[in-house]
Scaffold this active site. Structure first.
Site, PDB file in Angstrom:
ATOM      1  N   TYR A 209      27.166 -33.633   6.942  1.00 53.14           N
ATOM      2  CA  TYR A 209      26.684 -33.711   5.552  1.00 53.14           C
ATOM      3  C   TYR A 209      26.111 -35.104   5.298  1.00 53.14           C
ATOM      4  CZ  TYR A 209      26.876 -33.721   0.413  1.00 53.14           C
ATOM      5  OH  TYR A 209      26.559 -33.822  -0.921  1.00 53.14           O
ATOM      6  N   LYS A 213      22.207 -35.949   4.185  1.00 51.77           N
ATOM      7  CA  LYS A 213      21.815 -36.639   2.946  1.00 51.77           C
ATOM      8  C   LYS A 213      21.110 -37.967   3.265  1.00 51.77           C
ATOM      9  CE  LYS A 213      23.177 -33.624  -0.123  1.00 51.77           C
ATOM     10  NZ  LYS A 213      22.318 -33.023  -1.132  1.00 51.77           N
TER      11      LYS A 213
HETATM   12  N1  NAP Z   1      29.428 -32.121  -6.801  1.00 52.93           N
HETATM   13  C1  NAP Z   1      29.441 -33.312  -6.277  1.00 52.93           C
HETATM   14  O1  NAP Z   1      30.460 -34.025  -6.343  1.00 52.93           O
HETATM   15  C2  NAP Z   1      28.201 -33.855  -5.613  1.00 52.93           C
HETATM   16  C3  NAP Z   1      28.175 -35.211  -5.264  1.00 52.93           C
HETATM   17  C4  NAP Z   1      27.033 -35.721  -4.654  1.00 52.93           C
HETATM   18  C5  NAP Z   1      25.947 -34.904  -4.414  1.00 52.93           C
HETATM   19  N2  NAP Z   1      26.004 -33.583  -4.739  1.00 52.93           N
HETATM   20  C6  NAP Z   1      24.837 -32.751  -4.414  1.00 52.93           C
HETATM   21  O2  NAP Z   1      24.411 -32.064  -5.579  1.00 52.93           O
HETATM   22  C7  NAP Z   1      23.848 -30.804  -5.231  1.00 52.93           C
HETATM   23  C8  NAP Z   1      24.507 -29.709  -6.046  1.00 52.93           C
HETATM   24  O3  NAP Z   1      25.881 -29.692  -5.759  1.00 52.93           O
HETATM   25  P1  NAP Z   1      26.945 -28.874  -6.647  1.00 52.93           P
HETATM   26  O4  NAP Z   1      28.173 -29.666  -6.640  1.00 52.93           O
HETATM   27  O5  NAP Z   1      26.337 -28.459  -7.914  1.00 52.93           O
HETATM   28  O6  NAP Z   1      27.157 -27.587  -5.714  1.00 52.93           O
HETATM   29  P2  NAP Z   1      27.786 -26.178  -6.089  1.00 52.93           P
HETATM   30  O7  NAP Z   1      28.554 -26.234  -7.349  1.00 52.93           O
HETATM   31  O8  NAP Z   1      28.467 -25.710  -4.849  1.00 52.93           O
HETATM   32  O9  NAP Z   1      26.486 -25.257  -6.360  1.00 52.93           O
HETATM   33  C9  NAP Z   1      25.597 -25.042  -5.310  1.00 52.93           C
HETATM   34  C10 NAP Z   1      24.442 -24.171  -5.765  1.00 52.93           C
HETATM   35  O10 NAP Z   1      23.599 -23.986  -4.622  1.00 52.93           O
HETATM   36  C11 NAP Z   1      23.530 -22.597  -4.312  1.00 52.93           C
HETATM   37  N3  NAP Z   1      23.572 -22.394  -2.882  1.00 52.93           N
HETATM   38  C12 NAP Z   1      24.524 -22.820  -2.011  1.00 52.93           C
HETATM   39  N4  NAP Z   1      24.224 -22.404  -0.771  1.00 52.93           N
HETATM   40  C13 NAP Z   1      23.066 -21.719  -0.873  1.00 52.93           C
HETATM   41  C14 NAP Z   1      22.275 -21.035   0.066  1.00 52.93           C
HETATM   42  N5  NAP Z   1      22.616 -20.944   1.357  1.00 52.93           N
HETATM   43  N6  NAP Z   1      21.135 -20.443  -0.357  1.00 52.93           N
HETATM   44  C15 NAP Z   1      20.792 -20.482  -1.672  1.00 52.93           C
HETATM   45  N7  NAP Z   1      21.522 -21.108  -2.606  1.00 52.93           N
HETATM   46  C16 NAP Z   1      22.650 -21.703  -2.207  1.00 52.93           C
HETATM   47  C17 NAP Z   1      24.726 -21.969  -4.962  1.00 52.93           C
HETATM   48  O11 NAP Z   1      24.429 -20.593  -5.157  1.00 52.93           O
HETATM   49  P3  NAP Z   1      25.553 -19.496  -5.509  1.00 52.93           P
HETATM   50  O12 NAP Z   1      25.831 -19.678  -6.969  1.00 52.93           O
HETATM   51  O13 NAP Z   1      24.925 -18.207  -5.231  1.00 52.93           O
HETATM   52  O14 NAP Z   1      26.740 -19.829  -4.667  1.00 52.93           O
HETATM   53  C18 NAP Z   1      24.857 -22.788  -6.225  1.00 52.93           C
HETATM   54  O15 NAP Z   1      23.961 -22.342  -7.205  1.00 52.93           O
HETATM   55  C19 NAP Z   1      24.041 -30.665  -3.728  1.00 52.93           C
HETATM   56  O16 NAP Z   1      22.849 -31.018  -3.069  1.00 52.93           O
HETATM   57  C20 NAP Z   1      25.143 -31.661  -3.408  1.00 52.93           C
HETATM   58  O17 NAP Z   1      25.065 -32.118  -2.085  1.00 52.93           O
HETATM   59  C21 NAP Z   1      27.099 -33.042  -5.342  1.00 52.93           C
END
Ligand code: NAP
Length: 332
Positions: A209, A213
């Site tokens: 990961y 990134k």
């Molecule tokens: N949350 C954190 O603490 C954090 C910190 C730093 C960076 N980020 C980054 O922010 C971004 C969003 O993260 P998040 O925390 O919001 O993630 P999340 O809550 O897990 O949501 C992920 C979203 O992406 C979709 N998704 C996942 N796998 C997919 C696939 N194979 N094909 C199509 N859609 C897919 C999911 O769809 P479904 O609803 O259908 O599952 C969901 O809508 C990511 O790039 C992550 O790396 C997050």
């Protein structure tokens, strides 16, 4: 002290003045960098989104059905952008589309369910068709996957490695190649890509990961320079933890905001990362920015101290996750 005075008295005045000048420049640049950081994080607003398109132009959000993506979609709809919602689960996209069109009656939405891990050409062809005649102002490259729990690289399952790289890297590249040419032609647009502290500093136990990134960081910063002459802004958005399904953290704190609070700052602070080491990168949430600034100023993101801290933290998280899984297995 007397010895120091003796030594200094034999050094020519011009050399002493030279060293004093270098010292003053060094301290001045540090003070300036602090001021720049403070103003950008706590005082200044980011670029107004209207620069990228008026009400009724479109925003494409990937990973739109949950977490940060859902919040990006809602907040962009509130600002009058029509939305192309791209994500994995059709039913969640349909619900979100209905919810947004009901709440913001003046906007339109289009949905596309695709699994980025499958890397199907036909999905990207469907996306190309869907956006062909749209005036897309904003692309939010948000879709991403991390490891299910922190895991040593050699023990990481092949499918997990493959999915992380395919979704985070290939998905982002391919969607951007579909959307960016139209922005270049219209001479306006924003490409915002979700980075992570996990990629900003090496993160053991989330090595793949972290690498994915870091890839996005270099790619986004390079693309920013390529598209500048077309008046298209490209920004890499950095974040520490936010309360979403991915982070598995439920309670908010000063360090861990809700998705709503994080996205509000992400959309409100575009372009305010001028203090960061990497160009066209910003850390929108204030407490994340404080950590980022302190680490970049006093340690450097490649610091061994930071990496050791990250290693210890993720070994602890892994141990806790394994114990929890064992407790739950016992209950069944
Ligand atoms: N949350 C954190 O603490 C954090 C910190 C730093 C960076 N980020 C980054 O922010 C971004 C969003 O993260 P998040 O925390 O919001 O993630 P999340 O809550 O897990 O949501 C992920 C979203 O992406 C979709 N998704 C996942 N796998 C997919 C696939 N194979 N094909 C199509 N859609 C897919 C999911 O769809 P479904 O609803 O259908 O599952 C969901 O809508 C990511 O790039 C992550 O790396 C997050």
């Amino acid at each position: 002290m007397a010895y120091m005075n003796d030594v200094l008295s034999v050094v020519p005045q011009s050399i002493l003045l030279g060293f004093a000048g270098i010292g003053a420049l060094f301290l001045g640049s540090k003070a300036l960098s602090y001021l720049q950081f403070f103003l950008n994080v706590f005082v200044l607003s980011g670029t107004n989104l209207r620069k990228y398109g008026k009400k009724g132009t479109w925003a494409v959000v990937t990973g739109a059905s949950d977490g940060l993506g859902k919040e990006f979609a809602s907040q962009l709809a509130a600002k009058g952008f029509n939305l192309v919602l791209v994500s994995r689960t059709q039913s969640k996209l349909q619900d979100l589309s209905k919810e947004l069109e009901h709440k913001f009656t003046h906007i339109q939405t289009k949905i596309l369910a695709m699994d980025f891990s499958a890397d199907n050409d036909s999905d990207y062809e469907r996306l190309t068709e869907l956006v062909r005649d749209l005036d897309i102002a904003i692309l939010v490259n948000n879709v991403g996957q991390s490891h299910s729990i922190p895991t040593p690289f050699v023990l990481t399952e092949k499918k997990e490695l493959q999915d992380i790289i395919t979704i985070n890297c290939m998905g982002t590249l391919k969607v951007t190649q579909i959307v960016a040419p139209g922005m270049q032609q219209r001479k306006r647009g924003l490409i915002l890509t979700m980075g992570s502290f996990g990629g900003w500093a090496p993160t053991p136990y989330l090595a793949t990961y972290s690498g994915s990134k870091a890839f996005l960081q270099q790619w986004s910063s390079s693309l920013a320079a390529e598209l500048k002459s077309s008046n298209v802004d490209v920004q890499l958005c950095l974040s520490y933890l936010v309360t979403t399904a991915m982070s598995k953290v439920r309670r908010t704190s000063a360090l861990i905001p809700s998705a709503r609070a994080f996205v509000r700052s992400a959309l409100g602070k575009i372009g305010t990362g001028t203090w960061q080491a990497m160009p066209d990168t910003y850390t929108p949430f204030w407490s994340h920015a404080l950590i980022g600034w302190a680490a970049e100023t006093f340690l450097g993101t490649g610091s061994r101290i930071l990496r050791s801290y990250n290693l210890k933290m993720h070994v602890d998280i892994r141990n806790r996750a394994l114990k929890k899984a064992a407790r739950e297995a016992k209950k069944q």
